[in-house]
Motif scaffolding. Structure first.
Motif, PDB file in Angstrom:
ATOM      1  N   GLY A 142      18.722 -57.166-166.722  1.00 34.89           N
ATOM      2  CA  GLY A 142      17.585 -58.088-166.773  1.00 34.89           C
ATOM      3  C   GLY A 142      16.620 -57.800-167.907  1.00 34.89           C
ATOM      4  N   ARG A 143      16.851 -56.724-168.669  1.00 38.17           N
ATOM      5  CA  ARG A 143      15.934 -56.362-169.754  1.00 38.17           C
ATOM      6  C   ARG A 143      16.115 -57.285-170.962  1.00 38.17           C
ATOM      7  N   LEU A 144      15.025 -57.558-171.645  1.00 38.76           N
ATOM      8  CA  LEU A 144      15.050 -58.389-172.847  1.00 38.76           C
ATOM      9  C   LEU A 144      15.686 -57.616-173.993  1.00 38.76           C
ATOM     10  N   LEU A 145      16.685 -58.237-174.638  1.00 39.41           N
ATOM     11  CA  LEU A 145      17.413 -57.624-175.755  1.00 39.41           C
ATOM     12  C   LEU A 145      18.024 -56.283-175.364  1.00 39.41           C
ATOM     13  N   LYS A 181     -25.005 -81.507-157.988  1.00 36.55           N
ATOM     14  CA  LYS A 181     -24.326 -80.264-158.340  1.00 36.55           C
ATOM     15  C   LYS A 181     -24.256 -79.340-157.130  1.00 36.55           C
ATOM     16  N   GLU A 182     -23.141 -78.618-157.040  1.00 38.26           N
ATOM     17  CA  GLU A 182     -22.919 -77.745-155.888  1.00 38.26           C
ATOM     18  C   GLU A 182     -22.388 -76.393-156.361  1.00 38.26           C
ATOM     19  N   THR A 183     -22.937 -75.323-155.798  1.00 39.31           N
ATOM     20  CA  THR A 183     -22.499 -73.971-156.155  1.00 39.31           C
ATOM     21  C   THR A 183     -21.348 -73.550-155.246  1.00 39.31           C
ATOM     22  N   ARG A 184     -20.279 -73.042-155.867  1.00 40.98           N
ATOM     23  CA  ARG A 184     -19.123 -72.566-155.117  1.00 40.98           C
ATOM     24  C   ARG A 184     -18.887 -71.094-155.432  1.00 40.98           C
ATOM     25  N   TYR A 185     -18.404 -70.381-154.421  1.00 39.84           N
ATOM     26  CA  TYR A 185     -18.097 -68.957-154.571  1.00 39.84           C
ATOM     27  C   TYR A 185     -16.595 -68.772-154.344  1.00 39.84           C
ATOM     28  N   TYR A 186     -15.999 -67.884-155.105  1.00 32.52           N
ATOM     29  CA  TYR A 186     -14.541 -67.753-155.002  1.00 32.52           C
ATOM     30  C   TYR A 186     -14.079 -66.356-155.423  1.00 32.52           C
ATOM     31  N   HIS A 187     -12.822 -66.064-155.076  1.00 32.09           N
ATOM     32  CA  HIS A 187     -12.168 -64.805-155.456  1.00 32.09           C
ATOM     33  C   HIS A 187     -10.879 -65.132-156.186  1.00 32.09           C
ATOM     34  N   LYS A 188     -10.600 -64.395-157.282  1.00 31.53           N
ATOM     35  CA  LYS A 188      -9.379 -64.576-158.058  1.00 31.53           C
ATOM     36  C   LYS A 188      -8.635 -63.250-158.168  1.00 31.53           C
ATOM     37  N   VAL A 189      -7.378 -63.352-158.563  1.00 30.59           N
ATOM     38  CA  VAL A 189      -6.571 -62.154-158.746  1.00 30.59           C
ATOM     39  C   VAL A 189      -5.692 -62.331-159.979  1.00 30.59           C
ATOM     40  N   LEU A 190      -5.461 -61.234-160.680  1.00 33.93           N
ATOM     41  CA  LEU A 190      -4.545 -61.231-161.823  1.00 33.93           C
ATOM     42  C   LEU A 190      -3.333 -60.398-161.439  1.00 33.93           C
ATOM     43  N   GLU A 191      -2.168 -60.978-161.625  1.00 34.37           N
ATOM     44  CA  GLU A 191      -0.926 -60.339-161.181  1.00 34.37           C
ATOM     45  C   GLU A 191      -0.033 -60.041-162.381  1.00 34.37           C
ATOM     46  N   ALA A 192       0.613 -58.902-162.383  1.00 30.95           N
ATOM     47  CA  ALA A 192       1.650 -58.568-163.361  1.00 30.95           C
ATOM     48  C   ALA A 192       2.982 -58.558-162.628  1.00 30.95           C
ATOM     49  N   LYS A 193       3.898 -59.432-163.046  1.00 27.38           N
ATOM     50  CA  LYS A 193       5.203 -59.557-162.398  1.00 27.38           C
ATOM     51  C   LYS A 193       6.287 -58.934-163.261  1.00 27.38           C
ATOM     52  N   LEU A 194       7.101 -58.091-162.656  1.00 23.21           N
ATOM     53  CA  LEU A 194       8.218 -57.447-163.351  1.00 23.21           C
ATOM     54  C   LEU A 194       9.490 -58.259-163.130  1.00 23.21           C
ATOM     55  N   VAL A 195      10.149 -58.644-164.222  1.00 22.11           N
ATOM     56  CA  VAL A 195      11.385 -59.432-164.142  1.00 22.11           C
ATOM     57  C   VAL A 195      12.573 -58.479-164.037  1.00 22.11           C
ATOM     58  N   LEU A 196      13.193 -58.439-162.864  1.00 23.39           N
ATOM     59  CA  LEU A 196      14.387 -57.611-162.668  1.00 23.39           C
ATOM     60  C   LEU A 196      15.656 -58.388-162.952  1.00 23.39           C
ATOM     61  N   SER A 197      15.624 -59.672-162.634  1.00 20.72           N
ATOM     62  CA  SER A 197      16.757 -60.559-162.918  1.00 20.72           C
ATOM     63  C   SER A 197      16.220 -61.982-162.901  1.00 20.72           C
ATOM     64  N   GLU A 198      17.092 -62.946-163.100  1.00 26.71           N
ATOM     65  CA  GLU A 198      16.652 -64.343-163.113  1.00 26.71           C
ATOM     66  C   GLU A 198      16.015 -64.745-161.794  1.00 26.71           C
ATOM     67  N   LYS A 199      16.464 -64.158-160.688  1.00 23.95           N
ATOM     68  CA  LYS A 199      15.984 -64.582-159.376  1.00 23.95           C
ATOM     69  C   LYS A 199      15.154 -63.530-158.661  1.00 23.95           C
ATOM     70  N   ILE A 200      14.954 -62.368-159.276  1.00 24.45           N
ATOM     71  CA  ILE A 200      14.143 -61.326-158.645  1.00 24.45           C
ATOM     72  C   ILE A 200      12.998 -60.967-159.587  1.00 24.45           C
ATOM     73  N   VAL A 201      11.804 -61.427-159.237  1.00 21.88           N
ATOM     74  CA  VAL A 201      10.602 -61.170-160.036  1.00 21.88           C
ATOM     75  C   VAL A 201       9.561 -60.615-159.076  1.00 21.88           C
ATOM     76  N   ILE A 202       9.220 -59.334-159.220  1.00 24.14           N
ATOM     77  CA  ILE A 202       8.406 -58.659-158.223  1.00 24.14           C
ATOM     78  C   ILE A 202       7.046 -58.250-158.784  1.00 24.14           C
ATOM     79  N   SER A 203       6.130 -57.966-157.882  1.00 23.87           N
ATOM     80  CA  SER A 203       4.789 -57.538-158.264  1.00 23.87           C
ATOM     81  C   SER A 203       4.824 -56.120-158.819  1.00 23.87           C
TER      82      SER A 203
END
Length: 457
Positions: A142-145, A181-203
């Motif tokens: 699954g590695r590039l090159l 106008k309306e104030t909204r509060y929210y939570h976000k997340v940034l994820e790094a996904k590791l590509v092991l194969s075409e169908k297996i992409v994990i956190s």
């Protein structure tokens, strides 16, 4: 695209294949194959509870949270009702290895534990799982090159509130249809996904995008979170050769500089508005025939064009090899249209590697969209608020990422998914019914621990 008629699986054949499905036993087999020590790793985490009041082990509680996710039980209340079976207690005892377990933990007990547990514990648990998979040579293809492990970074919103939820909330102002106008509060997340194969992409890593306190004047942003996340990945995987992928937001000098210092490669979407000098220089070189064109590449057999070291012309310091891919295909309203994509990388481009580089660049979009889409609208529903406590919210999210690693391995192996095209939701439903109704026997336990080859799709 529909399968040819000869490849259709008849209903009777499907029933026969389903009869061979062992459900929760097969799921346990996959875990035993890839993560024999998982329950020990869980119990080795720093337990935040007072030992005098502990009834359940950490493995009891964490496995309960994992099973909630893989069985697509969306709420804590529903989990309390669905898991209230003798077979569930017996099977959880095998998962956790706690022979003293006599009752399923209450959902409030799980939430109390997750309120106290440091998110770094579940992050470290995931790290041990990922390292175990990386050492498995099955995923080297699954590695590039043939060299670089692909890591795709992307952010998404998790929870939204009309009132301030906590001091770490991000804040935005929206304009309603009536003009107010309306104030909204929210939570976000940034994820790094590791590509092991075409169908297996994990956190691989998680960085929560949040304000340090209520006193800050400017919201935390995705780009700052990306720098923190990449620093953390470097600490956890110091020797790994990664290729960082992301959309045009990350095609910034700060991210590219960080990749160079970490001895990583990057492959990022290129837009004129993000890097105008590079775009202008690329056009100038292309008009002067200073690059190279490749035809008949990609699944659409389109054309590609690349120019190495555009930074020398644009006066930039970071390596900027630009390439693009285009093909004629169906557009909006069924009309023929040209589809064009462009990327920037510090990998030296050649005619020989262009096809693989185009596939990797286009695959980033699919991973980002399908990854979060599956977690939001598939079996996990990560936007559901299982607890209003900020720490528990993070731990619920991390538990989902741990569960998703196990579920993706199971789905990639599962014969019903491969042979009859069983959907992820149906596979998850069958796991739930098996967990609730199937008694795991001593013979099943021998089958689970007996070494047998596991072939992933």
């Amino acid at each position: 695209m529909l399968k040819p008629r000869k490849q259709w699986v008849r209903k009777a054949e499907k029933r026969k294949k389903k009869e061979k499905d062992r459900g929760i036993v097969d799921f346990m087999k996959i875990i035993s194959h890839f993560f024999k020590e998982l329950s020990f790793w869980i119990n080795e985490m720093t337990d935040p509870r007072n030992p005098s009041y502990v009834t359940y082990t950490q493995a009891d509680l964490v496995w309960m949270g994992i099973l909630k996710n893989v069985c697509s039980v969306l709420t804590m209340k529903s989990m309390e009702e669905q898991f209230n079976e003798k077979q569930c207690i017996h099977t959880l005892r095998i998962f956790s290895g706690d022979q003293r377990l006599e009752e399923m933990p209450h959902c409030d007990t799980l939430n109390y534990y997750l309120e106290k547990l440091s998110p770094s514990c579940l992050s470290n648990l995931r790290r041990r799982m990922v390292k175990s998979l990386i050492r498995n040579k099955s995923f080297y293809k699954g590695r590039l090159l043939g060299k670089y492990w692909r890591v795709v970074i992307d952010g998404t919103g998790l929870f939204y509130f009309k009132e301030k939820h906590c001091g770490n909330c991000l804040v935005t102002t929206i304009e309603r249809e009536d003009g107010k106008k309306e104030t909204r509060y929210y939570h976000k997340v940034l994820e790094a996904k590791l590509v092991l194969s075409e169908k297996i992409v994990i956190s691989l890593g998680t960085e929560f995008i949040e304000n340090e306190s209520e006193a800050v004047s400017k919201n935390d942003c995705e780009l700052n979170a990306a720098k923190r996340l990449l620093d953390q990945i470097k600490k956890e995987y110091p020797r790994m050769e990664f290729c960082i992928q992301g959309d045009a937001l990350y095609a910034a000098g700060s991210v590219m500089d960080l990749c160079r210092k970490n001895h990583w490669k990057y492959l990022l979407t290129q837009k004129e508005t993000r890097q105008p000098l590079l775009a202008e220089s690329y056009r100038w070189i292309k008009e002067g025939k200073g690059g190279e064109e490749v035809s008949g590449i990609g699944k659409e057999r389109g054309s590609g064009y690349f120019v190495n070291h555009v930074e020398e012309t644009a006066g930039k310091t970071e390596t900027a090899n630009l390439y693009e891919y285009w093909y004629e295909g169906q557009g909006k309203e069924g009309k023929e249209a040209e589809h064009r994509f462009q990327w920037i990388t510090n990998i030296e481009l050649t005619k020989r590697n262009m096809e693989e580089m185009v596939g990797a660049g286009r695959g980033r979009w699919k991973i980002e969209n399908e990854g979060f889409n599956n977690q939001k609208n598939g079996i996990y529903d990560i936007e559901h608020l299982n607890s209003r406590d900020s720490n528990a919210m993070k731990n619920h999210y991390l538990l989902t990422q741990v569960a998703d690693i196990l579920m993706q391995l199971y789905l990639s192996w599962n014969p019903l998914v491969r042979e009859i095209g069983q959907s992820i939701k149906n596979t998850s439903s069958r796991l739930l019914e098996s967990f609730r109704r199937q008694t795991v026997t001593d013979e099943d336990v021998l089958y689970i621990h007996r070494y047998t080859a596991v072939y992933l799709e």
